[in-house]
Each structure stands twice: as C-alpha cells, then as structure tokens.
Design an enzyme around this catalytic site. Structure first.
Site, PDB file in Angstrom:
ATOM      1  CG  ASP A 160      35.473  34.405  40.818  1.00 18.05           C
ATOM      2  OD1 ASP A 160      35.264  33.383  40.142  1.00 18.05           O
ATOM      3  OD2 ASP A 160      35.981  35.438  40.353  1.00 18.05           O
ATOM      4  NE  ARG A 167      37.009  28.410  36.223  1.00 25.35           N
ATOM      5  CZ  ARG A 167      36.421  29.550  35.837  1.00 25.35           C
ATOM      6  NH1 ARG A 167      36.115  30.469  36.727  1.00 25.35           N
ATOM      7  NH2 ARG A 167      36.122  29.756  34.586  1.00 25.35           N
ATOM      8  CE  LYS A 186      34.674  38.020  38.744  1.00 25.99           C
ATOM      9  NZ  LYS A 186      35.802  37.393  38.103  1.00 25.99           N
TER      10      LYS A 186
HETATM   11  N1  URA Z   1      36.153  36.342  33.612  1.00 24.90           N
HETATM   12  C1  URA Z   1      35.820  36.016  34.884  1.00 24.90           C
HETATM   13  O1  URA Z   1      35.631  36.894  35.722  1.00 24.90           O
HETATM   14  N2  URA Z   1      35.702  34.708  35.199  1.00 24.90           N
HETATM   15  C2  URA Z   1      35.875  33.720  34.311  1.00 24.90           C
HETATM   16  O2  URA Z   1      35.731  32.568  34.653  1.00 24.90           O
HETATM   17  C3  URA Z   1      36.226  34.066  32.990  1.00 24.90           C
HETATM   18  C4  URA Z   1      36.353  35.390  32.670  1.00 24.90           C
END
Ligand code: URA
Length: 437
Positions: A160, A167, A186
């Site tokens: 992530d 991203r 998470k």
């Molecule tokens: N917070 C996150 O952990 N991920 C996202 O994509 C957006 C906000």
C-alpha cells in the site's frame, strides 16, 4: 499472467480475477512490474472502478505483502479509523473511554495530512510521550491497561505504501476502491477483530459530498466483512470543524475537557456514537442506548479520564497535563478575529479553517516540514450562532507574526453570515453496518 493482458482487460471495463490481482501485487513488490505499467493499471481502475470481489482481493493482496498482527489473545480488540478531518480529536477521547469499558484498543495512528490533523502529532505535545513503541511494548501495554497508540509501521501492508506513493503522482488517489482497499489493508493488518470507521463528509473531508462518503463507507464495510472482520461505519459531518479547538496542543486540551465532562457537545456526541458502535461490535453491550449510557457513566464518573492518565504515563508522558494543561506548551503570539458584521453565522468552512491552521504552522506543507505544536485556532463561534459586530469569532496562535498575517485572510473567508437564523449541519449523517449494506 501477462501485464498487457491485465491492462487491456481493466481498460475495457472487465473485472479482474482475484488470482490476477494477487499476482499483479506480488510481481510489483518483486520489481517484476515497472511503475509505468502499474500506473496504467491504477488509471484504468480509476476510470473503470472495481466490483466488490475485486476490491476485497486487492485489499487481501495488500495485506499479504507484509506482516499481519494478531491481538486476539488479548480479549475483545477493536480499532477505530477516521478518514480525516479538522479539529478531530476523537481518538484521544474515544480510546480511553472504550478501554475503560473493557475493550482493548491497540491503535496505530498517523501524522497530519494536508489540512487535516493526525493523532501522532497531537500526542507529541505531551512532554515525554513516546509515539514509537516497540512491538513488544505495544502489545504489553495494550494487555496491561487496555490501550496503546503508536506510529504506523511500514511493515504493515508495504504494497500500500508503494502504491500510495505512485497514486500520489499519477492523479489516482481519489478513487473509492483504491482508497477503501488502502485504508482497510492497514486496518486488517493491524490485527483488530472489529473496526469502527468514522467516514467524514463535507468541505474539510476527503469525500466532500454525502453520496461519495456513503459509497466509500459501504465499500470499506464490504471489504472488512468479506475478510472476516466486524465493521461498522458512522458517517459524520465535516462541513465545519469539530469542537472549538484546531491545532495540536489546543486539541489535546479540548480532549481533556471532554474527558472531564465539560467539552463541546458535538465532539462528545460523536465520541459516544463511535464508542457505542465499538462496544456493540466487541459484544460488550446489548444495544446502542445501553452502550451510550455505559459510556456516559464512564465519562461522568471520571473513569475514562483516569484511563487517559494511565495511558499517558504508560507511554512516558506527564499525566500532570490534566491539571496543568499549560504543560502542553504556550504559543508565542495570539491574534483575535472579530466579527466584521452582525448576523447569524451560516458557515464555518472546515477546509478553510484547516488551511488557516496549517498556515499558522500547525500542519505541514511538505512531508519533511517541522510543525509548531502550539500553533492553531480557537473558534468561539460556530454555525448557527448569532454575533454582534465586533464580537470575538476566533483566536489564532502562532510563533511568527507573518504566519498570522498569512492565515488571517483564509480564516476570515471560512466564515459566512446570514440575516436569518442558520441551520447547524447535522453531525451524524448515516450508519452503515454489515446488515444494512
Ligand atoms: N488514506 C489512506 O490510507 N489511503 C488512501 O488511499 C487515502 C487516505
């Protein structure tokens, strides 16, 4: 799996299989898929979306890229996550409150992001407080006193972290399946059996309109449920800031006031609503009313405040901040904003207040910026209040005069007036549970 085939499939609007999604994430982590192909996939997902099965598979693949914690031996373990807001100090109140009710809450929290605050920054105001607990300290403390808060470790869902960075530079952050899988990966990896989400809707939130907030909440509840967790999402207002305090040391002070039973009604209400959902999911109450009454008693009796003191001391902080909030720091400069006209306040725009607070030094403009923990804004008037011309609207705190000058215009622009009574935005805007998806 051939990456060009996967790209074509998603580009043309077809669903990817769970196997394809898992293979793509695993190959990306091994460096077998370059960033340009992954960026193309993210953009295709941005435009084509993902169905429930794809979103669950993506979350699972992100979880599997790193460590997965397990706190199930500690009893009923719950977690809470807010999608981010302005003046949102709920974690500081909610965790000692539900821990006093018997729920175990080992929580990983983040730092402030853009105009929104972060729990780790807020806790850093407490003299001596450690936000970098070692894994064994984190577990031991959660077992001994029922709550512990530490910074996020990059070992949880590392895919992530890598994808989020991509991203961020490819204009693919604000996609509901990508946000939902990122947040939930998470949460799932941090080991809680039940998760309560506070999804904010309004100008100060990620999701500015109620419909998008609902869709994000629903997707996150679907993901969590699909991966065997109990998840509920509360949708709450972020049109105006929560409470009266915005900025790190001011928010810790306000959290203590709430735990003393004399805090602003809106944050107190939200803490009770979120806490009740946590108790329900943990099986510690038979219904919402019973849960809220239990939490109200814990606030009124001082037991939640006592838990907060224990928590602060356990993490090396000075619990004397409860009696002596000045120990949290004193801002060098203070400047008042007075009403420039008479009338009802029809808007206190959360985003503008958040940006003004950031300009005062309470947030970061760049990731590596140092923040001023004593900077912030105290709001004396909020939406619905009537003010006479010249009445105090807000106070700004900062270390430098030029910061106040930079923030004043933005803070002023946050306020709007009307000659007729203005409605306060409803605080609780919806509840999404596994049963009402
Ligand atoms: N917070 C996150 O952990 N991920 C996202 O994509 C957006 C906000």
């Amino acid at each position: 799996m051939r990456m060009p085939d996967v790209l074509q499939k998603k580009r043309d609007g077809h669903a990817l299989s769970a196997r394809e999604i898992k293979d793509v994430i695993a190959a990306y982590m091994k460096g077998e898929i370059p960033d340009y192909q992954m960026s193309a996939l993210l953009m295709a997902i941005y435009f084509r979306g993902m169905n429930k099965e794809e979103t669950v598979a993506l979350t699972e693949a992100l979880v599997c890229s790193g460590e997965v914690l397990d706190f199930s031996s500690l009893g009923p373990v719950a977690d809470k996550h807010s999608t981010g807001g302005v003046g949102d100090k709920t974690t500081l109140v909610l965790l000692p409150l539900v821990a006093a009710a018997g729920v175990v809450v080992p929580k990983m929290s983040g730092r402030g992001l853009a105009h929104t605050g972060g729990t780790i920054d807020k806790l850093s105001c407490i003299p001596g407080f450690r936000t970098d607990l070692r894994p064994e300290e984190f577990r031991r403390q959660a077992k001994e006193i029922g709550l512990a808060i530490t910074g996020q470790t990059p070992k949880l869902a590392p895919a992530d972290g890598k994808l989020y960075a991509l991203r961020d530079v490819t204009a693919t952050v604000d996609s509901i399946p990508l946000i939902a899988s990122s947040v939930m990966s998470k949460k799932i990896a941090s080991g809680a059996g039940s998760i309560v989400l506070d999804v904010k809707a309004g100008s100060g939130a990620f999701m500015q309109d109620l419909d998008s907030a609902r869709r994000l909440a629903r997707t996150m509840v679907e993901i969590g449920t699909g991966l065997g967790r109990k998840v509920t999402a509360v949708i709450s207002d972020m049109e105006q800031p929560l409470g009266h305090a915005v900025g790190n040391h001011l928010e810790v002070m306000e959290a203590i006031e709430i735990l003393q039973g004399r805090g602003p009604a809106d944050v107190t209400r939200l803490c009770l609503a979120l806490g009740a959902e946590m108790l329900l999911l943990a099986g510690m109450a038979g219904g919402r009313q019973e849960a809220e009454e239990k939490l109200e008693r814990l606030l009124a009796s001082g037991r939640a405040l006592e838990k907060f003191r224990l928590f602060v001391a356990a993490q090396g902080g000075d619990p004397g901040i409860v009696e002596h909030p000045e120990k949290l720091g004193t801002p060098l400069l203070k400047a008042a904003l007075y009403a420039w006209q008479e009338g009802y306040i029809s808007r206190v725009d959360a985003r503008q207040v958040g940006v003004a607070s950031l300009l005062l030094g309470a947030g970061r403009q760049k990731k590596e910026d140092e923040i001023d923990l004593t900077a912030g804004i105290k709001l004396y008037k909020k939406t619905g209040d009537f003010v006479a011309k010249g009445e105090l609207l807000a106070e700004m705190y900062a270390a430098k005069r030029e910061r106040i000058a930079a923030a004043e215009k933005t803070l002023k622009a946050a306020y709007a007036f009307s000659s007729s009574p203005a409605e306060t935005p409803a605080l609780l805007k919806g509840l999404i549970t596994a049963e009402n998806l």
